[in-house]
Scaffold this motif. Structure first.
Motif, PDB file in Angstrom:
ATOM      1  N   HIS A  13     -15.581  -4.648   6.688  1.00 16.22           N
ATOM      2  CA  HIS A  13     -14.257  -4.499   7.296  1.00 16.22           C
ATOM      3  C   HIS A  13     -13.786  -3.049   7.421  1.00 16.22           C
ATOM      4  O   HIS A  13     -13.241  -2.664   8.456  1.00 16.22           O
ATOM      5  N   ILE A  14     -13.958  -2.242   6.391  1.00 14.41           N
ATOM      6  CA  ILE A  14     -13.479  -0.858   6.465  1.00 14.41           C
ATOM      7  C   ILE A  14     -14.632   0.142   6.560  1.00 14.41           C
ATOM      8  O   ILE A  14     -14.464   1.321   6.259  1.00 14.41           O
ATOM      9  N   GLY A  15     -15.817  -0.326   6.978  1.00 14.64           N
ATOM     10  CA  GLY A  15     -16.902   0.593   7.266  1.00 14.64           C
ATOM     11  C   GLY A  15     -17.930   0.783   6.178  1.00 14.64           C
ATOM     12  O   GLY A  15     -18.845   1.603   6.316  1.00 14.64           O
ATOM     13  N   LEU A  16     -17.825   0.045   5.065  1.00 17.96           N
ATOM     14  CA  LEU A  16     -18.809   0.178   4.001  1.00 17.96           C
ATOM     15  C   LEU A  16     -20.092  -0.561   4.361  1.00 17.96           C
ATOM     16  O   LEU A  16     -20.072  -1.582   5.052  1.00 17.96           O
ATOM     17  N   GLN A  66       0.817  -1.211   0.000  1.00 17.34           N
ATOM     18  CA  GLN A  66       0.000   0.000   0.000  1.00 17.34           C
ATOM     19  C   GLN A  66       0.855   1.267   0.000  1.00 17.34           C
ATOM     20  O   GLN A  66       1.865   1.350   0.684  1.00 17.34           O
ATOM     21  N   ASP A  67       0.399   2.247  -0.772  1.00 22.27           N
ATOM     22  CA  ASP A  67       1.075   3.538  -0.746  1.00 22.27           C
ATOM     23  C   ASP A  67       0.387   4.448   0.263  1.00 22.27           C
ATOM     24  O   ASP A  67      -0.409   4.003   1.084  1.00 22.27           O
ATOM     25  N   ARG A  68       0.687   5.726   0.205  1.00 26.00           N
ATOM     26  CA  ARG A  68       0.179   6.683   1.203  1.00 26.00           C
ATOM     27  C   ARG A  68      -1.342   6.861   1.139  1.00 26.00           C
ATOM     28  O   ARG A  68      -1.940   7.373   2.087  1.00 26.00           O
ATOM     29  N   ASP A  69      -1.977   6.451   0.039  1.00 26.72           N
ATOM     30  CA  ASP A  69      -3.424   6.588  -0.072  1.00 26.72           C
ATOM     31  C   ASP A  69      -4.170   5.354   0.419  1.00 26.72           C
ATOM     32  O   ASP A  69      -5.345   5.432   0.754  1.00 26.72           O
ATOM     33  N   GLY A  70      -3.505   4.200   0.447  1.00 22.68           N
ATOM     34  CA  GLY A  70      -4.070   3.013   1.059  1.00 22.68           C
ATOM     35  C   GLY A  70      -4.997   2.207   0.173  1.00 22.68           C
ATOM     36  O   GLY A  70      -5.353   2.604  -0.943  1.00 22.68           O
ATOM     37  N   TYR A  71      -5.368   1.052   0.695  1.00 22.85           N
ATOM     38  CA  TYR A  71      -6.294   0.166  -0.002  1.00 22.85           C
ATOM     39  C   TYR A  71      -7.608   0.896  -0.249  1.00 22.85           C
ATOM     40  O   TYR A  71      -8.217   1.443   0.670  1.00 22.85           O
ATOM     41  N   ALA A  72      -8.053   0.906  -1.524  1.00 21.39           N
ATOM     42  CA  ALA A  72      -9.292   1.596  -1.905  1.00 21.39           C
ATOM     43  C   ALA A  72      -9.292   3.054  -1.452  1.00 21.39           C
ATOM     44  O   ALA A  72     -10.351   3.651  -1.269  1.00 21.39           O
ATOM     45  N   SER A  73      -8.116   3.622  -1.265  1.00 25.23           N
ATOM     46  CA  SER A  73      -7.907   5.023  -0.861  1.00 25.23           C
ATOM     47  C   SER A  73      -8.404   5.336   0.537  1.00 25.23           C
ATOM     48  O   SER A  73      -8.590   6.506   0.894  1.00 25.23           O
ATOM     49  N   ILE A  74      -8.579   4.313   1.384  1.00 25.27           N
ATOM     50  CA  ILE A  74      -9.139   4.565   2.713  1.00 25.27           C
ATOM     51  C   ILE A  74      -8.205   5.427   3.556  1.00 25.27           C
ATOM     52  O   ILE A  74      -8.662   6.228   4.382  1.00 25.27           O
TER      53      ILE A  74
END
Length: 578
Positions: free
Chosen positions: A536-539, A295-303
């Motif tokens: 998992h990420i709040g969706l 993952q870069d600074r924007d993260g998985y699915a930009s989370i």
């Protein structure tokens, strides 16, 4: 100059690649062959193989804006030119060629090219235009000229090669992200992941992945990945955003600066977000760390970027950075265990504490998923975060082995496996972990594997771990990560404020088990919240088998409110303001 020599040689080869329109390539293997041949030759640094695609008397013309035109004639001269260049490139640097906006008319093919060589902080990218003709013996003429990043990305159409794996160039696409305010007072927020832009409507909660038409023109569907995306989304040249014909003005309440700082494995690159509200008081800050994978600074699915924008708007200074070995950061994430990743997070917190306008006593750590274990290890290793914010984190209460067994069970049941099949696979995985901890238990692993891998259970093979514990030639994730690392004792002794945010339908973290365990943390400054109808990420979702991001359409009600409300006032201490 070496830089100019690189540009010339890149064009010499790349122009030769572009001899058919993209549509023709998809239907005609013969037409696509020259493209594939030269792409492979360049990746292999094989000048002879590249030159073989040219006609014996081919002419290559360089016509850059800043140089006098140069003409190279003949296959032999082209080969010598390419060989001289390739020998000067850094040894071992991977090379990738790609093209966009290929057009064919009256026997001439034109378009733009991109060449990337190297990885990480030392990677370089060059761009250009080409115009070429093809004869019976190969490429008979090509002309190269200047172009830049914006010209390549502004062009419409997909990449010629590996379009499904296209990574959105952060130097072009990061400036397109941010927030826009509509006339009705609602806000749109656009974020970027490695391969996609996302559009969040903060009033309705709808979160949609965007499909690229060109750099500034996209389409939005009804969910995060929608192949029927039809709603036009335009990034206007004056900075405004148009969605379905509704135009919104860009907001300027957050400053974003690209930063580099020293990490244990080399330079770490990231983005520092600062609120712009006129306040001169020192602010609390948070470092956001990653989930699993590259993952870069924007993260998985930009989370991560979405969190960074929302937390910064809530009053915090936020640092998000590329995981080691990703984007602009040095190192190798594939060999980094929890101590390594925590050391990077601790380096990030030290960097933030030294920033002007930051209250060095109020710098915390946060993230989702795997970030829980990294944050716990950060505490063990002296990172001293002032507060902790964890989303869907098994690392708040259990070890990796437990989390993996839960996730495997959920995925298998959702895939339609019977209870007996699930039990066989989970017993084999549990035996694998047990044998790794105690080699004397290897016979148990072999017996469990024999049962699960019987001919009648062939469908289980993809769910089983190896039948032995000998070191593999290529280390796997369970060789790199400490699968028995226990975070709960750490959180019981940690004294700072914590938000532990769980989801009702989390397919990766066993929410009910985690809730039982974290209830043993006896402190009033620990807030534990479960978001109904969330994955998992709040969706928003309606069951644990519908957790895949691509099929969902927005965040569950209460998700962002829980985070922002906690930031505003936790344990009587306002993190956002003095």
């Amino acid at each position: 100059m070496i830089m100019m020599t690189l540009r010339r040689t890149a064009f010499a080869l790349l122009l030769a690649l572009c001899l058919s329109p993209v549509g023709a390539m998809a239907q005609d293997d013969a037409a696509s062959a020259p493209f594939a041949q030269l792409r492979a030759a360049y990746a292999a640094r094989d000048a002879a193989a590249a030159a073989a695609a040219y006609a014996p008397d081919a002419r290559y013309i360089e016509a850059y804006d800043s140089e006098r035109p140069t003409i190279i004639t003949g296959r032999g001269a082209i080969e010598r030119h390419l060989r001289s260049f390739l020998e000067r490139l850094p040894a071992g640097a991977p090379i990738d060629l790609n093209f966009r906006s290929i057009r064919a008319a009256r026997g001439r093919v034109t378009g733009l090219y991109r060449i990337r060589f190297g990885t990480g902080p030392t990677a370089r990218t060059l761009f250009g235009r080409f115009s070429t003709r093809l004869g019976a013996d190969g490429f008979v003429q090509d002309i190269s000229s200047s172009a830049d990043r914006a010209a390549f990305e502004d062009a419409s159409g997909p990449l010629m090669f590996a379009n499904d794996d296209e990574e959105l160039d952060p130097l072009y696409y990061a400036p397109l992200t941010g927030s826009w305010r509509r006339a009705d007072g609602c806000r749109w927020t656009v974020t970027r992941s490695v391969r996609r832009l996302y559009l969040l409507d903060e009033c309705s909660g709808a979160w949609r992945g965007l499909t690229r038409v060109s750099g500034r023109d996209w389409r939005a569907g009804d969910r995060i990945v929608d192949t029927q995306a039809a709603s036009p989304v335009h990034f206007l040249v004056d900075g405004r955003l148009s969605v379905d014909g509704v135009v919104a003005a860009a907001e300027s309440d957050i400053a974003r600066d690209t930063v580099n700082f020293a990490g244990p494995a080399g330079v770490l690159a990231g983005t520092l977000y600062r609120p712009i509200d006129g306040s001169a008081k020192p602010r609390a800050a948070i470092v956001l760390v990653h989930g699993s994978g590259p993952q870069d600074r924007d993260g998985y699915a930009s989370i991560i970027q979405l969190l960074a924008l929302r937390l910064s708007r809530a009053g915090l200074v936020v640092l998000a950075f590329d995981k080691r070995g990703v984007g602009g950061s040095a190192g190798d994430w594939t060999s980094a265990g929890f101590p390594d990743l925590a050391a990077d997070a601790n380096a990030a917190m030290r960097f933030v504490r030294a920033q002007a306008g930051v209250d060095s006593t109020r710098v915390g750590i946060g993230g989702s998923s795997q970030a829980g274990w990294i944050a716990a290890r950060s505490v063990v290793d002296g990172g001293a975060p002032a507060f902790v914010l964890l989303i869907g984190a098994a690392g708040s209460a259990m070890n990796v082995e437990e989390q993996n067994l839960y996730n495997t069970g959920v995925q298998m049941r959702c895939a339609g496996f019977s209870p007996d099949q699930v039990r066989l696979a989970l017993d084999q995985q549990a035996a694998f972990f047990a044998a790794r901890r105690d080699p004397a238990r290897l016979p148990e692993l072999q017996a469990a594997t024999a049962s699960a891998a019987a001919p009648a259970n062939a469908a289980l093979n993809d769910w089983l771990f190896p039948a032995d514990i000998s070191p593999p030639l290529q280390p796997q994730w369970y060789d790199v990560l400490d699968t028995g690392f226990e975070p709960l004792p750490i959180w019981r002794t940690y004294q700072g404020p914590m938000l532990l945010l769980f989801s009702e339908y989390d397919d990766s973290t066993p929410t009910l088990a985690a809730l039982r365990r974290v209830s043993t943390i006896q402190r009033t400054n620990v807030t534990v919240t479960t978001i109904p109808g969330a994955q998992h990420i709040g969706l928003a979702t309606d069951n644990v088998c519908r957790g895949d991001v691509s099929a969902l359409a927005g965040f569950a009600p209460g998700f962002w409110e829980a985070i922002e409300g906690w930031i505003a006032a936790t344990d009587g201490v306002d993190l956002a303001h003095e």
